[in-house]
Design an enzyme around this catalytic site. Structure first.
Site, PDB file in Angstrom:
ATOM      1  N   ARG A   1     -10.468   8.039  20.783  1.00 45.90           N
ATOM      2  CA  ARG A   1     -10.194   7.790  22.203  1.00 45.90           C
ATOM      3  C   ARG A   1     -10.010   9.101  22.956  1.00 45.90           C
ATOM      4  O   ARG A   1     -10.507   9.260  24.078  1.00 45.90           O
ATOM      5  CB  ARG A   1      -8.954   6.904  22.341  1.00 45.90           C
TER       6      ARG A   1
ATOM      7  N   HIS B   1     -17.913   1.195   8.215  1.00 47.92           N
ATOM      8  CA  HIS B   1     -16.454   1.151   8.329  1.00 47.92           C
ATOM      9  C   HIS B   1     -16.045   2.444   9.014  1.00 47.92           C
ATOM     10  O   HIS B   1     -16.041   3.524   8.403  1.00 47.92           O
ATOM     11  CB  HIS B   1     -15.820   1.038   6.943  1.00 47.92           C
TER      12      HIS B   1
ATOM     13  N   ARG C   1     -12.059  14.811   8.131  1.00 53.21           N
ATOM     14  CA  ARG C   1     -12.896  15.172   6.991  1.00 53.21           C
ATOM     15  C   ARG C   1     -14.310  15.473   7.461  1.00 53.21           C
ATOM     16  O   ARG C   1     -14.839  14.804   8.345  1.00 53.21           O
ATOM     17  CB  ARG C   1     -12.936  14.043   5.959  1.00 53.21           C
TER      18      ARG C   1
ATOM     19  N   HIS D   1     -13.134   2.454   0.277  1.00 53.71           N
ATOM     20  CA  HIS D   1     -13.121   1.407   1.311  1.00 53.71           C
ATOM     21  C   HIS D   1     -13.826   0.143   0.802  1.00 53.71           C
ATOM     22  O   HIS D   1     -14.265  -0.697   1.587  1.00 53.71           O
ATOM     23  CB  HIS D   1     -13.818   1.851   2.607  1.00 53.71           C
TER      24      HIS D   1
ATOM     25  N   ARG E   1      -2.731  -2.185  -3.354  1.00 54.03           N
ATOM     26  CA  ARG E   1      -3.946  -1.406  -3.118  1.00 54.03           C
ATOM     27  C   ARG E   1      -3.884  -0.149  -3.980  1.00 54.03           C
ATOM     28  O   ARG E   1      -2.921   0.607  -3.917  1.00 54.03           O
ATOM     29  CB  ARG E   1      -4.068  -1.008  -1.654  1.00 54.03           C
TER      30      ARG E   1
ATOM     31  N   ASN F   1       0.867  -1.178   0.000  1.00 54.43           N
ATOM     32  CA  ASN F   1       0.000   0.000   0.000  1.00 54.43           C
ATOM     33  C   ASN F   1       0.900   1.223   0.000  1.00 54.43           C
ATOM     34  O   ASN F   1       1.473   1.592   1.024  1.00 54.43           O
ATOM     35  CB  ASN F   1      -0.910  -0.011   1.234  1.00 54.43           C
TER      36      ASN F   1
ATOM     37  N   GLY G   1     -11.190   0.552  12.997  1.00 59.83           N
ATOM     38  CA  GLY G   1     -10.672   0.885  14.324  1.00 59.83           C
ATOM     39  C   GLY G   1     -11.700   1.365  15.323  1.00 59.83           C
ATOM     40  O   GLY G   1     -11.806   0.845  16.437  1.00 59.83           O
ATOM     41  N   VAL G   2     -12.489   2.375  14.955  1.00 58.51           N
ATOM     42  CA  VAL G   2     -13.513   2.888  15.862  1.00 58.51           C
ATOM     43  C   VAL G   2     -14.668   1.908  15.973  1.00 58.51           C
ATOM     44  O   VAL G   2     -15.163   1.624  17.065  1.00 58.51           O
ATOM     45  CB  VAL G   2     -14.011   4.268  15.386  1.00 58.51           C
TER      46      VAL G   2
ATOM     47  N   GLU H   1      -8.318  -5.959   5.212  1.00 62.22           N
ATOM     48  CA  GLU H   1      -8.162  -5.592   3.812  1.00 62.22           C
ATOM     49  C   GLU H   1      -6.964  -6.285   3.170  1.00 62.22           C
ATOM     50  O   GLU H   1      -6.998  -6.641   1.990  1.00 62.22           O
ATOM     51  CB  GLU H   1      -8.026  -4.078   3.694  1.00 62.22           C
TER      52      GLU H   1
END
Length: 396
Positions: free
Chosen positions: A279, A203, A236, A177, A89, A8, A325-326, A380
């Site tokens: 976090r 996602h 974003r 994604h 990727r 990547n 992740g989240v 991925e």
């Protein structure tokens, strides 16, 4: 020779994994950072063993040479492990590439032609591909982030602007994604033993996107011409009135590049409360920071809107899945979203939601008669490895 090296390439970084597609085992993983800066850093991991090197890394060619040197020096030896392919990727495939594609000179040229659609990503992807093809004499395969969403119907991908302008400048919804959304939705179908599911996949990482998937086929997605549209993200903004850009030009004399920087790098959670890491945002909110609490409320509100609208697009919902992740690691976000969607029949078992696990799992109450809520870790790299083998005609 069934292993795949997954690459990547970013503008100043190179991420890689050596993957066994059959078992999913990661034989090595690494990251080259600060390419083109005075001093770069290479981190190479094998299991619990980590090797870190600092060196001058002027370009991606030197980055990959350092990586190959570490495979020779600390292992696993690529010569002994054998690689059947290199999977790359690639962020944007436009309408030209809708499936994993074996790379030749024409494909490289085709990806270059799409640079205007992804000026921040495709140039680095092309550079990584060229360097890797020079150094590794095996088949190379491009896996496009946009490919899974090539199945969108015209009413889902068409923007309501002048049709001739849209055609000339390739303006439409592409979605991103896609590798993650495809992998996760396939894992859900396998776990539940059903191919006819109506799924909404969230996602949620620093970048975030939603998808509506029916019977394994993508029907809608939140990201559009670029990854800026849709959900609130780390930096974003997601959806906003496009006239805001015109307004800022008129009243603040803000030029295009400044607006681009504002919306992509200084908005989202960072713009709302000064923090992009979820976090940190949650910790600040728990400590009474009103801006952080508002940011969390805006984040949740946008998610709820998208899940509700996608349930309408699909004509119902069988599964809501959180990933990335989240999505995988923040029970409070999952609980807040589902609590607002009880009218769809969604529910969460608090104990299951709080339990930590790296395995795909259902977090709805036992025997729940309504749609299920799941947490499915995305992978991925494994998806890219498996698609690469399929593209070159190998079984995994």
């Amino acid at each position: 020779m069934s292993n795949v090296l997954v690459l990547n390439s970013g503008s100043s970084s190179l991420k890689y994994q050596l993957v066994d597609p059959a078992t999913g085992d990661v034989l090595a993983v690494g990251l080259v950072e600060k390419i083109g800066q005075a001093l770069g850093v290479v981190t190479h991991e094998i299991g619990e063993t980590e090797t870190v090197r600092e060196a001058s890394i002027p370009d991606h060619g030197e980055a990959l040479r350092l990586v190959l040197g570490l495979f020779d020096e600390v292992g696993p030896s690529l010569a002994e492990a054998g690689i059947a392919a290199v999977g790359h990727r690639v962020v944007h495939g436009g309408t030209k590439y809708s499936a994993p594609t074996v790379i030749d000179d024409d494909v490289v040229a085709g990806i270059e032609e799409l640079i205007p659609l992804a000026p921040l990503h495709n140039p680095a992807n092309v550079t990584g591909i060229r360097v890797a093809r020079e150094l590794l004499d095996v088949p190379h395969v491009a896996i496009f982030d946009t490919a899974f969403f090539a199945t969108l119907r015209p009413e889902a991908y068409t923007y309501a602007i002048d049709a001739e302008v849209a055609r000339e400048y390739q303006i439409r919804r592409y979605g991103f994604h896609g590798t993650s959304h495809q992998y996760v939705s396939e894992q859900v179908s396998k776990m539940l033993g059903r191919a006819d599911l109506k799924q909404v996949v969230l996602h949620l990482g620093n970048g975030a996107s939603a998808s509506a998937v029916c019977c394994g086929v993508a029907k809608d997605t939140s990201m559009g011409l670029t990854p800026l549209e849709g959900l609130v993200m780390g930096t974003r903004c997601g959806d906003l009135d496009p006239a805001i850009v015109f307004h800022l030009r008129r009243v603040a004399d803000m030029h295009v590049d400044e607006a681009d920087d504002l919306l992509n790098k200084r908005s989202g959670m960072k713009g709302l409360c000064g923090r992009s890491d979820m976090r940190e945002v949650r910790a600040a909110a728990d400590a009474g920071d009103e801006a952080a609490q508002l940011a969390l409320n805006v984040y949740r509100h946008r998610l709820v809107k998208y899940v509700g609208s996608y349930a309408a697009v699909l004509g119902g919902i069988d599964v809501l899945t959180f990933t990335a992740g989240v999505g995988e690691n923040t029970p409070a976000i999952r609980q807040a979203v589902v609590d607002s969607l009880g009218f769809l029949g969604l529910a969460i078992d608090p104990a299951k939601n709080e339990a930590r696990s790296k395995e795909p799992r259902i977090i709805s109450p036992d025997g729940h008669p309504g749609p299920l809520v799941m947490v499915v870790p995305t992978n991925e790299e494994l998806a890219i490895a498996r698609q690469s083998l399929t593209a070159i005609g190998c079984r995994h």
